[in-house]
Scaffold this motif. Sequence first.
Motif, PDB file in Angstrom:
ATOM      1  N   ILE A 267      -7.022  -2.197  -3.507  1.00 27.55           N
ATOM      2  CA  ILE A 267      -6.020  -3.100  -4.079  1.00 27.55           C
ATOM      3  C   ILE A 267      -4.982  -2.266  -4.821  1.00 27.55           C
ATOM      4  O   ILE A 267      -5.308  -1.558  -5.775  1.00 27.55           O
ATOM      5  N   LEU A 268      -3.735  -2.346  -4.360  1.00 25.02           N
ATOM      6  CA  LEU A 268      -2.647  -1.561  -4.929  1.00 25.02           C
ATOM      7  C   LEU A 268      -1.693  -2.441  -5.723  1.00 25.02           C
ATOM      8  O   LEU A 268      -1.792  -3.670  -5.695  1.00 25.02           O
TER       9      LEU A 268
ATOM     10  N   GLU B  88       3.472   0.580  -2.702  1.00 29.33           N
ATOM     11  CA  GLU B  88       2.317   1.452  -2.965  1.00 29.33           C
ATOM     12  C   GLU B  88       1.237   1.224  -1.916  1.00 29.33           C
ATOM     13  O   GLU B  88       0.584   2.172  -1.453  1.00 29.33           O
ATOM     14  N   LEU B  89       1.067  -0.024  -1.516  1.00 32.32           N
ATOM     15  CA  LEU B  89       0.112  -0.345  -0.455  1.00 32.32           C
ATOM     16  C   LEU B  89       0.471   0.404   0.828  1.00 32.32           C
ATOM     17  O   LEU B  89      -0.378   1.029   1.464  1.00 32.32           O
ATOM     18  N   GLY B  90       1.748   0.339   1.195  1.00 35.11           N
ATOM     19  CA  GLY B  90       2.192   1.004   2.412  1.00 35.11           C
ATOM     20  C   GLY B  90       1.967   2.497   2.376  1.00 35.11           C
ATOM     21  O   GLY B  90       1.538   3.106   3.372  1.00 35.11           O
ATOM     22  N   GLN B  91       2.208   3.092   1.233  1.00 29.47           N
ATOM     23  CA  GLN B  91       2.022   4.535   1.089  1.00 29.47           C
ATOM     24  C   GLN B  91       0.554   4.926   1.228  1.00 29.47           C
ATOM     25  O   GLN B  91       0.221   5.905   1.905  1.00 29.47           O
TER      26      GLN B  91
ATOM     27  N   THR C 224       4.309  -0.072   5.335  1.00 28.06           N
ATOM     28  CA  THR C 224       3.310   0.815   5.943  1.00 28.06           C
ATOM     29  C   THR C 224       3.937   1.652   7.054  1.00 28.06           C
ATOM     30  O   THR C 224       3.735   2.869   7.123  1.00 28.06           O
ATOM     31  N   LEU C 225       4.716   1.026   7.924  1.00 29.91           N
ATOM     32  CA  LEU C 225       5.348   1.768   9.013  1.00 29.91           C
ATOM     33  C   LEU C 225       6.372   2.767   8.484  1.00 29.91           C
ATOM     34  O   LEU C 225       6.482   3.891   8.999  1.00 29.91           O
ATOM     35  N   LYS C 226       7.117   2.384   7.457  1.00 30.11           N
ATOM     36  CA  LYS C 226       8.095   3.297   6.862  1.00 30.11           C
ATOM     37  C   LYS C 226       7.407   4.548   6.328  1.00 30.11           C
ATOM     38  O   LYS C 226       7.859   5.683   6.556  1.00 30.11           O
ATOM     39  N   ALA C 227       6.307   4.353   5.621  1.00 31.07           N
ATOM     40  CA  ALA C 227       5.577   5.498   5.074  1.00 31.07           C
ATOM     41  C   ALA C 227       4.893   6.299   6.171  1.00 31.07           C
ATOM     42  O   ALA C 227       4.782   7.528   6.081  1.00 31.07           O
ATOM     43  N   LEU C 228       4.465   5.630   7.228  1.00 29.41           N
ATOM     44  CA  LEU C 228       3.762   6.328   8.306  1.00 29.41           C
ATOM     45  C   LEU C 228       4.694   7.281   9.051  1.00 29.41           C
ATOM     46  O   LEU C 228       4.301   8.411   9.370  1.00 29.41           O
ATOM     47  N   ILE C 229       5.937   6.856   9.321  1.00 29.95           N
ATOM     48  CA  ILE C 229       6.847   7.744  10.048  1.00 29.95           C
ATOM     49  C   ILE C 229       7.288   8.929   9.190  1.00 29.95           C
ATOM     50  O   ILE C 229       7.768   9.924   9.726  1.00 29.95           O
ATOM     51  N   GLU C 230       7.100   8.819   7.890  1.00 34.70           N
ATOM     52  CA  GLU C 230       7.433   9.922   6.982  1.00 34.70           C
ATOM     53  C   GLU C 230       6.245  10.862   6.778  1.00 34.70           C
ATOM     54  O   GLU C 230       6.366  11.877   6.102  1.00 34.70           O
ATOM     55  N   SER C 231       5.116  10.530   7.389  1.00 37.09           N
ATOM     56  CA  SER C 231       3.906  11.339   7.240  1.00 37.09           C
ATOM     57  C   SER C 231       3.976  12.583   8.127  1.00 37.09           C
ATOM     58  O   SER C 231       4.733  12.647   9.089  1.00 37.09           O
TER      59      SER C 231
ATOM     60  N   LYS D 243      -1.663  -6.675  -5.456  1.00 38.17           N
ATOM     61  CA  LYS D 243      -2.188  -7.594  -6.464  1.00 38.17           C
ATOM     62  C   LYS D 243      -1.934  -9.050  -6.087  1.00 38.17           C
ATOM     63  O   LYS D 243      -2.726  -9.936  -6.442  1.00 38.17           O
ATOM     64  N   ASP D 244      -0.855  -9.303  -5.360  1.00 39.21           N
ATOM     65  CA  ASP D 244      -0.535 -10.672  -4.965  1.00 39.21           C
ATOM     66  C   ASP D 244      -1.484 -11.183  -3.885  1.00 39.21           C
ATOM     67  O   ASP D 244      -1.999 -12.294  -3.987  1.00 39.21           O
ATOM     68  N   SER D 245      -1.685 -10.403  -2.839  1.00 40.57           N
ATOM     69  CA  SER D 245      -2.563 -10.864  -1.754  1.00 40.57           C
ATOM     70  C   SER D 245      -4.024 -10.912  -2.192  1.00 40.57           C
ATOM     71  O   SER D 245      -4.830 -11.648  -1.618  1.00 40.57           O
ATOM     72  N   ALA D 246      -4.365 -10.139  -3.234  1.00 39.34           N
ATOM     73  CA  ALA D 246      -5.740 -10.115  -3.752  1.00 39.34           C
ATOM     74  C   ALA D 246      -5.923 -11.114  -4.897  1.00 39.34           C
ATOM     75  O   ALA D 246      -6.950 -11.080  -5.590  1.00 39.34           O
ATOM     76  N   PHE D 247      -4.986 -12.015  -5.073  1.00 37.87           N
ATOM     77  CA  PHE D 247      -4.944 -12.921  -6.232  1.00 37.87           C
ATOM     78  C   PHE D 247      -6.227 -13.711  -6.421  1.00 37.87           C
ATOM     79  O   PHE D 247      -6.693 -13.922  -7.541  1.00 37.87           O
TER      80      PHE D 247
END
Length: 241
Positions: A5-6, A11-14, A47-54, A235-239
Amino acid sequence: MNIKILKDSIELGQEAAKYSAHIINRAITEKGKARIILSTGASQFDTLKALIESDIDWSKVEMFHLDEYINLPISHPASFRKYLKERFIDKINLKSAYLVNGEGDIKQTIEELTKEIRKEPIDLGLIGIGENAHIAFNDPPADFGTEDAYIVVNLDEACKQQQVSEGWFPSVKEVPDQAISMSVYQIMQCKNIVSSVPFKVKANAIKNMMENPVSQRIPATILKMHNSMALFLDKDSAFYL
């Protein structure tokens, strides 16, 4: 199931990308290439944005994706082929990309995709979860029985409304009634599954997924049966957890 849980979607995407990159790079090290499946939709942007920067040698990665509307041209803003080309494929140097084409001969398209995806195991599936707890376009009650790789599915009203709410279509009546979707069975064949699920609109789906037994009425519950599944929430989706 490994649950993280981010703070927020960024932050989740990263963190999801970091976790995914490790799996991809491990596959490349072990066998010279990696095979992945990607999801689409607003929940996957970060997630995809961070993945292509990996730090990944994308020339050694083969990509498949989950679904596409039937009879929707690639030029349409809601096309998942368009989504992936603009947000992922055109930004890196993939070994190959196998896109789901919902136009033309559907039977032939499914046959060709099936042949390709079953040549070798899939190392990583990035599998989103919908507001109605669907995975890919397997809306409730999802078909848990078929072992076909891709199937033609009917979209339910909740699924259509999500597409409108995310801005892909101006009204529910303009959302196609059917799509080609990767089956639940085929998704579960991935060696590793990563689900990036941010935003408050997904909180009820996550609650239902976690609190209920495996059920076709809550398709995402099947992911709890996978032996290498990582669920990334904010935090929102894990509410409700």
